[in-house]
Design a protein around this motif. Structure first.
Motif, mmCIF file in Angstrom:
data_model
loop_
_atom_site.group_PDB
_atom_site.id
_atom_site.type_symbol
_atom_site.label_atom_id
_atom_site.label_comp_id
_atom_site.label_asym_id
_atom_site.label_seq_id
_atom_site.Cartn_x
_atom_site.Cartn_y
_atom_site.Cartn_z
ATOM 1 N N LEU A 110 0.832 -1.204 0.000
ATOM 2 C CA LEU A 110 0.000 0.000 0.000
ATOM 3 C C LEU A 110 0.866 1.254 0.000
ATOM 4 O O LEU A 110 0.602 2.206 -0.751
ATOM 5 C CB LEU A 110 -0.910 0.001 1.233
ATOM 6 C CG LEU A 110 -2.146 -0.888 1.162
ATOM 7 C CD1 LEU A 110 -2.707 -1.124 2.553
ATOM 8 C CD2 LEU A 110 -3.206 -0.243 0.267
ATOM 9 N N ILE A 138 -4.244 -4.761 -1.850
ATOM 10 C CA ILE A 138 -3.764 -3.393 -2.062
ATOM 11 C C ILE A 138 -4.822 -2.583 -2.812
ATOM 12 O O ILE A 138 -5.136 -1.436 -2.448
ATOM 13 C CB ILE A 138 -2.446 -3.396 -2.860
ATOM 14 C CG1 ILE A 138 -1.313 -4.009 -2.032
ATOM 15 C CG2 ILE A 138 -2.072 -1.974 -3.293
ATOM 16 C CD1 ILE A 138 -0.053 -4.288 -2.837
ATOM 17 N N THR A 174 -6.846 0.603 -1.149
ATOM 18 C CA THR A 174 -6.560 1.910 -1.754
ATOM 19 C C THR A 174 -7.843 2.644 -2.096
ATOM 20 O O THR A 174 -7.979 3.847 -1.830
ATOM 21 C CB THR A 174 -5.707 1.733 -3.023
ATOM 22 O OG1 THR A 174 -4.442 1.168 -2.671
ATOM 23 C CG2 THR A 174 -5.485 3.062 -3.722
#
Length: 383
Positions: free
Chosen positions: A80, A106, A110
């Protein structure tokens, strides 16, 4: 009652399919990629097969190669940070299930920062937005993570793996190119191949199975049964067919769930780092035998798909035995370990392993009702 089916927007298959990545990136207007992978794939220049194409097309990228087998929450957090710092607007995940699952986590966090606590994604988290767009490129013929809505993360602190099921996590593009799998050693081909067979068999017999998913799973069993031995021997056509077979299995199980094999395999990876495919492969025939009486005529169909002669003439008990024996024969032929002790399980951990397996989200789909005590007995019998 309604049934839902979710697949990639676009998928490419066949030797050389990777060349389509440039067209996809340009047509979608992507600017910069974060490539999510592991150090071994960088070292052995598998990733270079992709980066060379990007460089030739003057497409920008950075590489995050910190992924570990059975990816952890720490790995996801590092990814991340890397994604945000890179300025990327999409990802390319290159590898087996671990890079694919890492990229999914991820991408989801996000675009859904309310789920920054990775543990909050366990099960069916109510995320609101699709993940960062990802082009998924598998390098193993087994996990089918490039086509599934599932991903698995390891909680090292609590020694457990947790499954996340989220339609928002599916990659927008999957590229299944057998050339990207050419460097797999025989043992990895064997383990990931039986992992794919596990997906097909568990998806076929899970409580959520229905006619559309059955179609995919039976075809996947047929392809894998005829191709895995050849793939392990290094034959190109076998590898090509396995690349397809594992994807077809993923098309099915992603939408209907799995069962006790996966439920019992996940704790083995969390406790000992046992490769997921190996754990599934050792467990599969034993759990099939355990479930046999709760599967109706489905084991007859499995036996037929695996090439058992005259399976339609067998009584149902014989057909069920034949299906289990066909899997055992395939395991022996590709050198899958016969016991859990051979893959690192410790007998004294069985009570805790059983509790974790019973709580696993996959266990709920098993066709035979089970209990912690049943699972303990199964672990001991396979030890």
């Amino acid at each position: 009652m309604s049934n839902r089916f979710i697949l990639n927007e676009t998928s490419y298959f066949g030797s050389g399919a990777i060349r389509n990545i440039v067209t996809e990136v340009k047509q979608r207007g992507f600017r910069k990629a974060l490539i999510v992978t592991d150090k071994a794939l960088v070292k052995f220049k598998v990733v270079e097969k992709v980066t060379a194409l990007l460089q030739q097309a003057d497409l920008d990228y950075e590489i995050f190669d910190e992924v570990l087998p059975n990816p952890t929450m720490n790995v996801v957090n590092a990814g991340l940070i890397k994604f945000k710092a890179s300025g990327a607007d999409y990802m390319i995940s290159i590898g087996g299930g671990s890079p694919q699952d890492t990229a999914k986590a991820i991408g989801i966090i996000t675009n859904n920062p309310d789920f920054a606590d990775i543990r909050s994604l366990e099960g069916t988290a109510p995320t609101k937005k699709p993940a960062v767009p990802t082009i998924a490129i598998p390098t193993t013929a087994g996990t089918a993570a490039e086509v599934t809505i599932n991903y698995v993360i390891t909680d090292e602190e609590n020694k457990r793996k947790f499954v996340c099921v989220d339609p928002h996590s599916i990659p927008v593009v999957a590229i299944i190119d057998s050339d990207m799998m050419a460097s797999m050693p025989p043992a990895l081909k064997a383990a990931t191949g039986v992992d794919a067979l596990t997906h097909a068999i568990e998806g076929f017999t899970t409580l959520g199975a229905w006619e559309l998913s059955d179609m995919f799973h039976l075809k996947a069993i047929e392809i894998i049964a005829r191709s895995l031995r050849a793939s392990v021997k290094g034959e190109q056509q076998g590898t090509e067919d396995m690349a397809l077979g594992q994807y077809v299995a993923g098309m099915g199980f992603s939408n209907v769930g799995l069962g006790l094999v996966h439920g019992m395999a996940h704790p083995l990876s969390a406790f000992y780092g046992t490769p997921h495919g190996v754990a599934n492969a050792v467990l599969l025939p034993h759990i099939m035998a355990y479930n046999a009486d709760f599967t109706g005529e489905k084991f007859r169909a499995i036996a037929k798909a695996m090439g058992v002669q005259n399976s339609e003439r067998l009584c149902i008990e014989e057909a069920r035995i034949a299906a289990v024996e066909a899997v055992k024969s395939l395991n022996r032929d590709v050198d899958i370990p016969a016991t859990l002790r051979e893959v690192g399980m410790k007998e004294e951990d069985i009570p805790e392993l059983a509790k974790a397996a019973f709580a696993d989200v996959c266990t709920g789909g098993n066709p035979r009702p089970t209990s912690v005590e049943d699972i303990e007995r199964l672990y001991r019998s396979i030890y």
